[in-house]
Structures are given as C-alpha cells and as structure tokens.
Design a protein around this motif. Structure first.
Motif, short mmCIF file in Angstrom:
data_model
loop_
_atom_site.label_atom_id
_atom_site.label_comp_id
_atom_site.label_asym_id
_atom_site.label_seq_id
_atom_site.Cartn_x
_atom_site.Cartn_y
_atom_site.Cartn_z
N ARG A 1 0.85 -1.21 0.00
CA ARG A 1 0.00 0.00 0.00
C ARG A 1 0.87 1.24 0.00
O ARG A 1 0.63 2.20 -0.72
CB ARG A 1 -0.91 -0.01 1.23
CG ARG A 1 -1.93 -1.14 1.19
CD ARG A 1 -2.97 -0.94 2.22
NE ARG A 1 -2.47 -1.24 3.56
CZ ARG A 1 -3.18 -1.03 4.66
NH1 ARG A 1 -4.39 -0.53 4.59
NH2 ARG A 1 -2.67 -1.32 5.83
N ASN A 2 1.91 1.19 0.82
CA ASN A 2 2.86 2.29 0.91
C ASN A 2 3.57 2.50 -0.43
O ASN A 2 3.71 3.62 -0.93
CB ASN A 2 3.84 1.92 2.04
CG ASN A 2 4.90 2.96 2.23
OD1 ASN A 2 6.05 2.64 2.39
ND2 ASN A 2 4.50 4.21 2.20
N HIS B 1 1.14 4.18 -2.89
CA HIS B 1 0.92 5.59 -2.55
C HIS B 1 2.09 6.46 -3.01
O HIS B 1 1.91 7.48 -3.66
CB HIS B 1 0.72 5.70 -1.03
CG HIS B 1 0.16 7.02 -0.59
ND1 HIS B 1 0.48 7.60 0.60
CD2 HIS B 1 -0.69 7.86 -1.20
CE1 HIS B 1 -0.16 8.75 0.72
NE2 HIS B 1 -0.89 8.93 -0.36
N VAL B 2 3.30 6.00 -2.70
CA VAL B 2 4.50 6.77 -3.05
C VAL B 2 4.68 6.82 -4.56
O VAL B 2 4.85 7.89 -5.15
CB VAL B 2 5.75 6.16 -2.37
CG1 VAL B 2 7.01 6.83 -2.88
CG2 VAL B 2 5.64 6.28 -0.86
N HIS C 1 2.09 9.00 -6.51
CA HIS C 1 2.27 10.45 -6.39
C HIS C 1 3.55 10.94 -7.05
O HIS C 1 3.60 12.04 -7.56
CB HIS C 1 2.19 10.88 -4.93
CG HIS C 1 0.76 11.03 -4.48
ND1 HIS C 1 -0.07 11.99 -5.00
CD2 HIS C 1 0.01 10.32 -3.62
CE1 HIS C 1 -1.27 11.88 -4.46
NE2 HIS C 1 -1.25 10.87 -3.62
N ARG C 2 4.60 10.10 -7.04
CA ARG C 2 5.84 10.53 -7.70
C ARG C 2 5.64 10.64 -9.20
O ARG C 2 6.09 11.58 -9.84
CB ARG C 2 6.96 9.54 -7.42
CG ARG C 2 7.40 9.64 -5.99
CD ARG C 2 8.82 9.27 -5.82
NE ARG C 2 9.16 9.52 -4.43
CZ ARG C 2 10.28 9.17 -3.87
NH1 ARG C 2 11.20 8.56 -4.57
NH2 ARG C 2 10.51 9.46 -2.61
N LEU D 1 2.79 10.99 -10.78
CA LEU D 1 1.85 12.10 -10.97
C LEU D 1 2.57 13.43 -11.01
O LEU D 1 2.30 14.30 -11.84
CB LEU D 1 0.91 12.12 -9.78
CG LEU D 1 -0.57 12.14 -10.02
CD1 LEU D 1 -1.02 10.75 -10.41
CD2 LEU D 1 -1.26 12.52 -8.73
N SER E 1 -8.56 -0.48 -0.03
CA SER E 1 -7.50 0.36 0.48
C SER E 1 -6.65 0.91 -0.67
O SER E 1 -6.29 2.08 -0.69
CB SER E 1 -6.69 -0.46 1.47
OG SER E 1 -5.41 0.01 1.55
N ARG F 1 -7.70 1.30 -3.76
CA ARG F 1 -8.56 2.23 -4.49
C ARG F 1 -8.49 3.63 -3.91
O ARG F 1 -8.55 4.62 -4.62
CB ARG F 1 -10.03 1.76 -4.45
CG ARG F 1 -10.35 0.67 -5.46
CD ARG F 1 -11.83 0.45 -5.50
NE ARG F 1 -12.53 1.63 -5.98
CZ ARG F 1 -13.83 1.76 -6.02
NH1 ARG F 1 -14.60 0.77 -5.60
NH2 ARG F 1 -14.40 2.84 -6.47
N SER F 2 -8.41 3.67 -2.57
CA SER F 2 -8.43 4.98 -1.93
C SER F 2 -7.13 5.74 -2.13
O SER F 2 -7.04 6.91 -1.81
CB SER F 2 -8.73 4.83 -0.44
OG SER F 2 -7.64 4.22 0.20
N LEU F 3 -6.09 5.09 -2.68
CA LEU F 3 -4.80 5.74 -2.83
C LEU F 3 -4.56 6.26 -4.24
O LEU F 3 -3.59 6.96 -4.50
CB LEU F 3 -3.67 4.78 -2.48
CG LEU F 3 -3.69 4.24 -1.05
CD1 LEU F 3 -2.56 3.27 -0.84
CD2 LEU F 3 -3.60 5.37 -0.05
N GLN G 1 -6.21 7.83 -8.19
CA GLN G 1 -7.15 8.84 -8.64
C GLN G 1 -8.39 8.24 -9.28
O GLN G 1 -9.44 8.85 -9.28
CB GLN G 1 -6.46 9.76 -9.63
CG GLN G 1 -5.14 10.28 -9.11
CD GLN G 1 -5.15 11.76 -8.91
OE1 GLN G 1 -5.48 12.50 -9.80
NE2 GLN G 1 -4.78 12.20 -7.74
#
Lengths: 228, 229
Positions: free
Chosen positions: B142-143, B146-147, B150-151, B153, B175, B177-179, B181
C-alpha cells in the motif's frame, strides 16, 4: 421540520453542521467523500469563514481547483490547504503548510494544531484517517483523532474526518465512531447500470437530525432519492 | 464510448485496473501504451506475469498491432518475470528485477526508469498482485503504491496499476482504491451458447464524473474498442 439538521445544500449552496461538532465521513472508496468535504468547506468560505483541508490523496492543486469551482477564485484563495502529498514524493511543497512525513503522527498533529491555533469557529477536514493508518498503527491514529478532535472542539472548529469503508478492522471503526460526535455516511447504488451516490447524516450527538438519504450532485442542491 | 479512455487518460493520473484473469486487463494496458507511443509519448511496462517477448506476441496475436509495425518494440519493459524461470534478460527488456520480494528495490528500479521518461508518458505495473505474492510484507504494498502513484503524478506522467481480482481480499482492494485517482473494473460475461464478452466499467475518477455503466471491449481492426453502455 426546519429545526432538523440534514446533509442538504440549500439552493444558496450553504451547508451547516452544529458548531464544534466532530464528524466522521464514512464511505467506500471512490464515493465522492472528498468532493463532498471540499464543497462543504467552500460553502463556508463563501460565508467568509476559514477552512482547513489536509490532503493525502488529492494533490493540493486538485483541492484548490475543486474549491475554485465551488466558491470562486477569491474565496478559494483563503482555503488553508495542508499538503500531505509532497512528503510522500519527498519534494518541496508549493503550499505554505505541509506535513514533513506521514510516519510521524506527533508532527502531523502539531502542524494541524498550529494551523488552527488562531481560529475560532473555523472548519477542518482531514482526508483521510485511512491513509494515516497505512503509515501508523490504527490505535495510534485513534489516539491522534481523539486529541485532534478534542482540540478542534475546544476552538469551536467543526471537524470532518474521512474514513474509507471496508478497509479497516470493525473494532477500529467502532472506536472511531464512538469517539466522534456524529457520522455522515456515503454509499453507492446502481440504478439502470449507472452508479449514484447517496449521502446522509446518520446522527449527531445531542441534535435531532433528518437522516433520509439524498442523492449526491456535483453542483446543485441534493435531491431526495427515488428509485424510479 | 467513454471520453476518459477515448482521449487517453488525463495527464497526471493514477489508475487501478481490477479484474479476473483473462478479462482483458493486459490488452487494455498494451492498447493504452501503443496509443501513447503513436502520439509520440513513451511507455514503461513492468511485467511480473510473462516475458516481454510473450507480451508482444500476445499483443500481435489479438491484433493490437500488425506484423510489420515496430511500435510494440518501443515499449520499455522492466522484466520481473524471467528471474523466476531462470532465464536471461529478455531482448526487449531495458531493465530487470531479480528479486521482486524486495519492494524497495522494485520501487527504485521503476523510479530510475520513470524519471527519464518524456512528459505525458505512461507507466504500467502489471501486476501489483505478482509483486504482492512475491513480497514478504504485504502491508508495504500500500505504501509502495501511494508513493509511486504520487511521484509519477508529480512528473506529469500517468500510471496504471493492474490488480488480479481473485488474489486479494476486499479490504486490500478498497485500500488501494483509496490511494489512486481512479478505478476501472473489467469482467467476463459467460452466457451459455454465447461467445465470452469482456466488459469494462469506470467506477470512480477524482475531479470527473465518468459514465459508470459497463461497456463492452471489442477487438477490431483498430485495436481495442469500447462499445455500448
């Protein structure tokens, strides 16, 4: 009855919850929670009040763009966006307020407390408790929520805390629910093959609420949901 | 047809693509990659399920590109599969991951390659499930998402994370899905006496109101098309 509180944007697009109440906004992923929260803050910005939005999923730019859509450039500028995304990519933030790391809940609450230290009657949205639980133990996030919400209440700041449904242990969700003053629920319904989102204010402690579900809409007032 | 896919994924998006095996996830990813390359962008493709050679053969086999078309060879593959069968690096791979169980290493290899991509490029991780199965610490995934999301993006690029539907519990899918867009689901419809139908649905997308009905994916002369709704 007009004295009932309800999640419903009036034609003037304002929405009000009891001052200082700390509400959980719960729903499955992809169910317009953030859009609802930003629209709520924007409706308060329009009334020249102050709003804080801490984001870990939407980029600060997306939050600002959404706020501009809802309340115009001038008012959207007053929104205090707390950037919880730049630290994930270890890049400098374009926002004046940003978290240094998502691993350190103490620093996160310190940043938030500083941001709201000069406020009375403001509005705070945390997007989301679920992301914080990826980086810290759920019990630590629970403690963080209790401290932050108590401080916010003390400043008469209305707090909205986003939580993903179907991700966490039921015990943690239950603990968060009883630590909060009230709950706003979002759910997904399928009508003729397309997805719609229903939103309702389930309860707020000490207040009478109208907890009928309303159909979420991007801009207009929320309508009663009719299966037809 | 959905404008979201017709006009290509918007710049700076992260997508989770979820579906059962054989429902067209890889074909969809390849289609997006090929479209991007034809428009002058780049595509980075991490594979955990198959060798780059086999993936290109698959794409040609289903008619995503013709025999004399070299678009496919321009996809930059990161090979995280060959190590498992003890093969040497694939000829189409620009980099390789020998130990996908080390998620930090995986992240590093992807970021090294992703940061030299031209703007508006597409990064595909096919699949996150393959990485999860190899990884010792499942919560680290998950981590990782997320990282990485965003990188990529932040660079103005796009990323698609592929997830096998049956391989995870609902909590994990929710979980993840929530990370990101946006989320896209694929499925196979199997009715007696009918050919298999592969369908796609855009469930959610930050900052947009996508059409959320199921659409059929059809392989035609111009590659993968979406029909109906």
């Amino acid at each position: 009855m007009s004295d009932l509180i309800q999640v419903s944007f009036t034609p003037a697009n304002t929405l009000e919850f009891p001052r200082g109440s700390q509400l959980l906004l719960i729903g499955p992923p992809g169910t317009v929670k953030a859009a609802f929260a930003i629209r709520y803050l924007s409706s308060r910005l329009k009334q020249k009040e102050i709003g804080i939005y801490a984001t870990t999923v939407w980029t600060p730019k997306q939050v600002r763009e959404a706020a501009i859509r809802f309340c115009g450039k001038v008012r959207a500028k007053t929104l205090r966006v707390v950037d919880g995304v730049s630290c994930v990519t270890s890049q400098a933030s374009e926002e004046p307020i940003a978290f240094q790391s998502l691993f350190n809940l103490n620093l996160i609450s310190l940043t938030l407390l500083q941001t709201m230290s000069d406020l009375e009657n403001g509005h705070l949205c945390i997007d989301s408790l679920s992301t914080l639980m990826i980086y810290a133990e759920p019990t630590a996030v629970l403690k963080f929520f209790q401290v932050l919400s108590a401080r916010a209440k003390d400043h008469k700041i209305t707090g909205i805390y986003l939580l993903e449904e179907g991700v966490h242990d039921p015990e943690i969700v239950a603990a968060l629910r009883f630590s909060a003053d009230g709950v706003i629920e979002v759910r997904e319904v399928e009508v003729k093959g397309a997805l719609h989102h229903l939103i309702r204010l389930a309860y707020v402690r000490g207040h009478r609420v109208n907890n009928r579900s309303l159909l979420f809409s991007e801009n207009g007032p929320y309508q009663e949901f009719n299966k037809e | 047809m959905s404008t979201l896919l017709k006009e290509g994924l918007p710049q700076g998006t992260s997508i989770l693509l979820v579906g059962p095996p054989g429902s067209g996830k890889t074909s969809l990813c390849l289609q997006l990659a090929l479209e991007g390359i034809r428009e002058g962008c780049e595509a980075l493709y991490l594979t955990t399920e198959s060798t780059p050679t086999n993936i290109l053969a698959h794409a040609q086999g289903v008619g995503l590109f013709q025999k004399d078309d070299t678009t496919g060879t321009k996809i930059k593959f990161i090979d995280a599969y060959s190590w498992a069968i003890g093969m040497r690096k694939d000829e189409y791979a620009i980099d390789r991951i020998n130990n996908p169980s080390d998620i930090n290493k995986v992240s590093l290899v992807i970021m090294n390659q992703a940061q030299i991509l031209s703007p508006r490029s597409l990064v595909i991780v096919d699949s996150v499930s393959g990485l999860t199965l190899a990884s010792q610490k499942k919560e680290r995934i998950r981590n990782f998402i997320h990282v990485l999301a965003h990188r990529i993006l932040r660079q103005g690029n796009r990323v698609v994370f592929v997830l096998e539907e049956g391989a995870h519990d609902m909590a994990t899918i929710n979980s993840l899905r929530s990370l990101v867009q946006g989320t896209i689901f694929t499925r196979i419809i199997d009715r007696d006496g009918c050919p298999l139908r592969r369908e796609l649905r855009i469930l959610s997308f930050i900052g947009a109101s996508p059409k959320t009905s199921w659409m059929e994916m059809v392989l035609g002369n111009e590659g993968l098309q979406l029909e109906g709704g």
